[in-house]
Design a protein around this motif. Structure first.
Motif, PDB file in Angstrom:
ATOM      1  N   ARG A 118       8.557  -3.356  20.136  1.00  0.00           N
ATOM      2  CA  ARG A 118       8.419  -4.455  21.101  1.00  0.00           C
ATOM      3  C   ARG A 118       8.421  -5.747  20.228  1.00  0.00           C
ATOM      4  O   ARG A 118       8.591  -6.820  20.813  1.00  0.00           O
ATOM      5  CB  ARG A 118       7.448  -4.320  22.003  1.00  0.00           C
ATOM      6  CG  ARG A 118       7.590  -3.296  23.044  1.00  0.00           C
ATOM      7  CD  ARG A 118       6.316  -3.024  24.026  1.00  0.00           C
ATOM      8  NE  ARG A 118       6.316  -2.107  25.035  1.00  0.00           N
ATOM      9  CZ  ARG A 118       7.015  -2.035  26.099  1.00  0.00           C
ATOM     10  NH1 ARG A 118       7.386  -3.200  26.578  1.00  0.00           N
ATOM     11  NH2 ARG A 118       6.969  -1.064  26.906  1.00  0.00           N
ATOM     12  N   SER A 119       8.434  -5.666  18.896  1.00  0.00           N
ATOM     13  CA  SER A 119       8.266  -6.823  18.176  1.00  0.00           C
ATOM     14  C   SER A 119       9.679  -6.976  17.496  1.00  0.00           C
ATOM     15  O   SER A 119      10.194  -6.020  17.197  1.00  0.00           O
ATOM     16  CB  SER A 119       7.317  -6.785  17.070  1.00  0.00           C
ATOM     17  OG  SER A 119       7.563  -5.692  16.273  1.00  0.00           O
ATOM     18  N   GLY A 120      10.026  -8.237  17.387  1.00  0.00           N
ATOM     19  CA  GLY A 120      11.180  -8.616  16.630  1.00  0.00           C
ATOM     20  C   GLY A 120      12.467  -9.169  17.571  1.00  0.00           C
ATOM     21  O   GLY A 120      12.159  -8.906  18.722  1.00  0.00           O
ATOM     22  N   GLU A 121      13.361  -9.421  16.844  1.00  0.00           N
ATOM     23  CA  GLU A 121      14.493 -10.227  17.475  1.00  0.00           C
ATOM     24  C   GLU A 121      15.344  -9.087  18.493  1.00  0.00           C
ATOM     25  O   GLU A 121      15.743  -9.610  19.397  1.00  0.00           O
ATOM     26  CB  GLU A 121      15.404 -10.733  16.487  1.00  0.00           C
ATOM     27  CG  GLU A 121      16.628 -11.399  17.029  1.00  0.00           C
ATOM     28  CD  GLU A 121      17.837 -11.781  15.773  1.00  0.00           C
ATOM     29  OE1 GLU A 121      18.786 -11.999  16.031  1.00  0.00           O
ATOM     30  OE2 GLU A 121      17.318 -11.370  14.675  1.00  0.00           O
ATOM     31  N   LEU A 122      15.633  -7.801  17.832  1.00  0.00           N
ATOM     32  CA  LEU A 122      16.461  -6.959  18.754  1.00  0.00           C
ATOM     33  C   LEU A 122      15.746  -6.725  19.940  1.00  0.00           C
ATOM     34  O   LEU A 122      16.417  -6.673  21.099  1.00  0.00           O
ATOM     35  CB  LEU A 122      16.595  -5.483  17.976  1.00  0.00           C
ATOM     36  CG  LEU A 122      17.494  -5.735  16.740  1.00  0.00           C
ATOM     37  CD1 LEU A 122      17.391  -4.400  16.091  1.00  0.00           C
ATOM     38  CD2 LEU A 122      18.649  -6.255  16.918  1.00  0.00           C
ATOM     39  N   TYR A 123      14.370  -6.660  20.235  1.00  0.00           N
ATOM     40  CA  TYR A 123      13.702  -6.449  21.467  1.00  0.00           C
ATOM     41  C   TYR A 123      13.812  -7.561  22.212  1.00  0.00           C
ATOM     42  O   TYR A 123      14.237  -7.956  23.492  1.00  0.00           O
ATOM     43  CB  TYR A 123      12.434  -5.979  21.302  1.00  0.00           C
ATOM     44  CG  TYR A 123      11.694  -6.037  22.505  1.00  0.00           C
ATOM     45  CD1 TYR A 123      11.672  -4.864  23.479  1.00  0.00           C
ATOM     46  CD2 TYR A 123      10.765  -6.880  23.026  1.00  0.00           C
ATOM     47  CE1 TYR A 123      11.277  -4.545  24.585  1.00  0.00           C
ATOM     48  CE2 TYR A 123       9.996  -6.568  24.557  1.00  0.00           C
ATOM     49  CZ  TYR A 123      10.334  -5.540  25.093  1.00  0.00           C
ATOM     50  OH  TYR A 123       9.715  -5.322  26.372  1.00  0.00           O
ATOM     51  N   GLU A 124      13.919  -9.029  21.727  1.00  0.00           N
ATOM     52  CA  GLU A 124      13.825 -10.132  22.257  1.00  0.00           C
ATOM     53  C   GLU A 124      15.215 -10.510  23.022  1.00  0.00           C
ATOM     54  O   GLU A 124      15.411 -10.780  23.905  1.00  0.00           O
ATOM     55  CB  GLU A 124      13.436 -11.116  21.522  1.00  0.00           C
ATOM     56  CG  GLU A 124      11.743 -11.418  21.245  1.00  0.00           C
ATOM     57  CD  GLU A 124      11.454 -12.290  20.000  1.00  0.00           C
ATOM     58  OE1 GLU A 124      12.235 -13.164  19.564  1.00  0.00           O
ATOM     59  OE2 GLU A 124      10.295 -12.175  19.562  1.00  0.00           O
ATOM     60  N   ARG A 125      16.323  -9.851  22.293  1.00  0.00           N
ATOM     61  CA  ARG A 125      17.518  -9.953  22.556  1.00  0.00           C
ATOM     62  C   ARG A 125      18.010  -9.167  23.566  1.00  0.00           C
ATOM     63  O   ARG A 125      19.116  -9.167  24.295  1.00  0.00           O
ATOM     64  CB  ARG A 125      18.452  -9.824  21.514  1.00  0.00           C
ATOM     65  CG  ARG A 125      18.817 -10.940  20.529  1.00  0.00           C
ATOM     66  CD  ARG A 125      19.800 -10.998  19.419  1.00  0.00           C
ATOM     67  NE  ARG A 125      20.188  -9.674  19.292  1.00  0.00           N
ATOM     68  CZ  ARG A 125      20.875  -9.184  18.162  1.00  0.00           C
ATOM     69  NH1 ARG A 125      20.919 -10.116  17.161  1.00  0.00           N
ATOM     70  NH2 ARG A 125      21.233  -7.908  18.115  1.00  0.00           N
ATOM     71  N   GLY A 126      17.176  -8.136  23.773  1.00  0.00           N
ATOM     72  CA  GLY A 126      17.346  -6.993  24.709  1.00  0.00           C
ATOM     73  C   GLY A 126      18.530  -6.096  24.204  1.00  0.00           C
ATOM     74  O   GLY A 126      19.031  -5.470  25.151  1.00  0.00           O
TER      75      GLY A 126
END
Length: 148
Positions: A118-126
């Motif tokens: 759940r951490s990091g850019e890939l999760y934030e970008r969906g």
């Protein structure tokens, strides 16, 4: 005789772990020698050993397609995540370091561990594979080891 600090000691569990890894390696090499024309038994024993050594409920092998544009699921161990495995089977991972750490691991020939998906850019970008791993697979931690 003084002890060598680089050698595993019997009292801290590292000797048992080293023996377990050695046994796993022996089993894998035996299967490779018997299964030269069939990759499935080799993948099965690798996944069984990896899942046991890492205490992981799910392990999988993905290989690059002929064009080296995607990673396709070839084998898996663990039946507790059928929706996630179905997703991986039908939706290959892009072989792009911008899209998955799995691609980065393969392309850079290095092991990568992600403690919290759940951490990091890939999760934030969906990123779809990341979201599906978390929501359908219940995956929280990922260890990626390229077979080189």
């Amino acid at each position: 005789m003084p002890s060598n600090p680089e050698l595993p000691s019997a009292d801290d569990g590292t000797l048992a772990t080293a023996r377990e890894r050695e046994e796993a390696t022996r089993k894998i090499l035996e299967v490779i020698s018997r299964s030269r024309d069939d990759e499935k038994p080799v993948f099965d024993v690798i996944l069984e050993s990896a899942a046991r050594l890492c205490n992981a409920p799910l392990a999988f092998v993905a290989m690059a397609n002929a064009e080296r544009t995607q990673l396709e699921l070839k084998a898996h161990k663990g039946d507790n995540f059928p929706k996630f495995v179905e997703y991986l089977s039908s939706t290959p991972l892009p072989l792009s370091v911008e899209e998955t750490e799995t691609a980065r691991s393969v392309l850079e020939c290095r092991t990568i561990q992600i403690e919290d998906l759940r951490s990091g850019e890939l999760y934030e970008r969906g990123q779809p594979h990341r979201i599906t791993a978390i929501e359908e697979g219940g995956v929280r931690t990922l260890l990626i080891v390229p077979l080189v």
